[in-house]
Enzyme design. Structure first.
Site, PDB file in Angstrom:
ATOM      1  CB  THR A 128      -8.855   1.546 -15.583  1.00  0.00           C
ATOM      2  OG1 THR A 128      -8.608   1.213 -16.950  1.00  0.00           O
ATOM      3  CG2 THR A 128      -7.704   1.059 -14.728  1.00  0.00           C
ATOM      4  N   GLY A 133      -6.857  -2.807 -12.623  1.00  0.00           N
ATOM      5  CA  GLY A 133      -5.897  -2.656 -13.702  1.00  0.00           C
ATOM      6  C   GLY A 133      -6.327  -3.426 -14.932  1.00  0.00           C
ATOM      7  CD  GLU A 370      -7.644   2.731 -26.020  1.00  0.00           C
ATOM      8  OE1 GLU A 370      -8.117   1.897 -26.816  1.00  0.00           O
ATOM      9  OE2 GLU A 370      -7.769   3.950 -26.175  1.00  0.00           O
ATOM     10  CB  SER A 373       3.488  -4.916 -24.181  1.00  0.00           C
ATOM     11  OG  SER A 373       3.693  -3.623 -24.724  1.00  0.00           O
TER      12      SER A 373
END
Length: 386
Positions: A128, A133, A370, A373
Site C-alpha cells: 500500500t 490505497g 487486505e 468490502s
C-alpha cells in the site's frame, strides 16, 4: 468437494492448544499492552516457540508442515481473545513469509524462512502507498537497475505496513515499478529489502483506533540499494504475485474476523449470565437472548465460509470467489457482533477494561485491510461474469 468441515483429530488438537494459550497467556496480559500501545514481544516469542509462525510451511524450511486451514484455526482462536496478537501472526505468515515461500529462489527460502518460521524474525509486506490505497496497480515506488553493480536502487514510500518496525523485523518485501510495457503500463516487481538497509526509513508507529498492540508504520525509501538477487520471483510479475498472496490472505483475515465475532459471543454470554438488572440476570430477557442467537448464527456461518475457502485452497481448487465471500461476510459480521456486544454490555462496553471495547475498536479495520468490502464485492461480481 466435501463440505464437511468437522476437524480432524490433529486439527482439533492444534485448535485446543492455541485456545488454551490465548486464554491462559494472552488474555491476562494483552489489555495492558493495548492501552500502552506496546508490542507484546514476550507473547510473540512464545507463539514462535509453539511453531505458530511456521504452521503452513514445510519442515525443511523450519515450518510445521501444515496448511492454510491450520493457520486459520490458530488465527481464529487468538482473535477470540485479542486481534493485535492475531494480526501480528497473520501478517507475519501470510504477508511476511508466504511471498518468500511462494515465489522465492531456493537460496532466498533457506536464507529467510527458518527465522521467519521460528518467530525469531518478522517479515512485512510493502504494497500500500499513500496515494494509491486500493489501487495497488498505481504503484509509484520505483526500482532501477544500476548497470555497473547490478543493484536495485529503490525510491518511494509505503503506508499502513504491519510488522515493519519491530525490533525483530528482518525484511520488507516491496512492490516497485521496474520498467514499462510497450503500451506504457508499469512493470511491477517484488524486491526484498532487509531491515537496516541505508536509505530505508521506518517512521514512528501510527496512532490507531484499534490493533494498538500491533506494529503499523509508514516506510520511505531514498536511493535504497539492495543486491540484484533480492528480486522476488520474475521481474514484472510482482503485481500478479501479490494478488495471489492477497487472495490467500483474505482467508486468513476471514478466520481472524470470525474469531473476533465469536469472542463477542463468548464475552456477551458470560456477561448476560452474571449482570443483573431489575431483579434478574439480563440474559433472562428474550431481547438479549435473540441478540445472542443472531451473533452466534453470524459467527457460525462465517466459520463455515472461511473453512470452505481454506479447504479449496488446500485441495488445489479455485478459491478466489470463496475467499472474497468469506472475507466480506466475516469482516462485516465482526463489526455487527462487536456493536451488539457493546450494546449488551451497556456502559461497561464503552470501558477499555472490558474485552468487547477492544473488539469494537478492532473490528472496523477488518472491512478495510487486505481488500475493502467494496473490492470484495467487485471480485465476487467478476467471478459471476460481470
Amino acid at each position: 468437494m466435501s463440505l464437511d468441515h468437522r476437524l480432524a483429530p490433529e486439527h482439533e488438537e492444534l485448535r485446543r492448544t492455541v485456545e488454551e494459550f490465548a486464554h491462559d497467556v494472552v488474555a491476562p496480559k494483552i489489555g495492558e499492552f493495548y492501552e500502552n500501545h506496546e508490542f507484546p514481544y514476550d507473547i510473540v516469542r512464545q507463539m514462535g516457540e509453539m511453531g505458530l509462525f511456521g504452521l503452513p510451511f514445510p519442515e525443511e524450511y523450519g515450518g510445521m508442515g501444515g496448511d492454510y486451514l491450520t493457520l486459520g484455526l490458530a488465527l481464529e482462536e487468538l482473535a477470540r481473545v485479542d486481534s493485535s496478537v492475531a494480526i501480528t501472526l497473520e501478517a507475519g505468515v501470510s504477508l511476511g513469509a508466504m511471498p518468500v515461500y511462494s515465489f522465492g529462489t531456493e537460496e532466498q527460502k533457506r536464507t529467510w524462512l527458518p527465522k521467519l518460521c521460528s518467530g525469531e524474525m518478522l517479515g512485512a509486506f510493502g504494497l500500500t502507498e499513500p496515494e494509491c490505497g486500493s489501487d495497488a496497480g498505481g504503484t509509484r515506488t520505483t526500482a532501477a537497475r544500476d548497470e555497473k553493480t547490478g543493484e536495485w536502487v529503490i525510491n518511494g514510500s509505503k503506508c499502513f505496513i504491519t510488522n515493519s518496525g519491530t525490533d525483530i523485523t528482518g525484511l520488507v518485501t516491496v512492490t516497485a515499478v521496474t520498467g514499462r510495457k510497450p503500451d506504457g503500463a508499469p512493470l511491477i516487481s517484488s524486491i526484498i529489502v532487509p531491515s537496516g538497509t541505508p536509505g530505508f526509513t521506518v517512521a514512528a508507529p501510527y496512532s490507531k483506533v484499534g490493533w494498538n498492540a500491533s506494529d503499523t508504520r509508514e516506510l520511505s525509501f531514498s536511493d535504497v540499494r539492495v543486491p540484484g538477487e533480492n528480486l522476488l520471483g520474475e521481474e514484472g510479475r510482482g503485481y500478479a504475485q501479490f494478488l495471489r498472496i492477497l487472495d490467500e490472505g483474505r482467508i486468513a483475515i476471514a478466520a481472524l474476523a470470525t474469531g473476533l465475532a465469536q469472542g463477542c459471543v463468548d464475552e456477551s454470554v458470560a456477561y448476560a449470565k452474571t449482570r443483573r438488572a431489575f431483579g434478574k440476570a439480563i440474559g433472562e430477557n428474550q431481547a438479549i437472548q435473540f441478540k445472542l442467537a443472531d451473533m452466534e448464527m453470524r459467527a457460525h456461518t462465517a466459520r463455515l465460509a472461511w473453512r470452505d475457502a481454506a479447504s479449496r485452497l488446500v485441495a488445489g481448487e479455485r478459491f478466489k470467489k470463496e475467499a472474497a465471500l468469506a472475507k466480506l461476510y466475516s469482516s462485516e459480521i465482526a463489526v455487527t457482533n462487536a456493536r451488539e456486544a457493546t450494546q449488551i454490555h451497556g456502559g461497561y462496553g464503552f470501558m477499555n477494561e472490558y474485552p468487547v471495547a477492544r473488539m469494537w475498536r478492532d473490528s472496523k479495520i477488518l472491512e478495510i485491510g487486505e481488500g475493502t468490502s467494496e473490492v470484495q464485492r467487485m471480485l465476487i461480481a467478476r467471478e459471476l461474469g460481470f
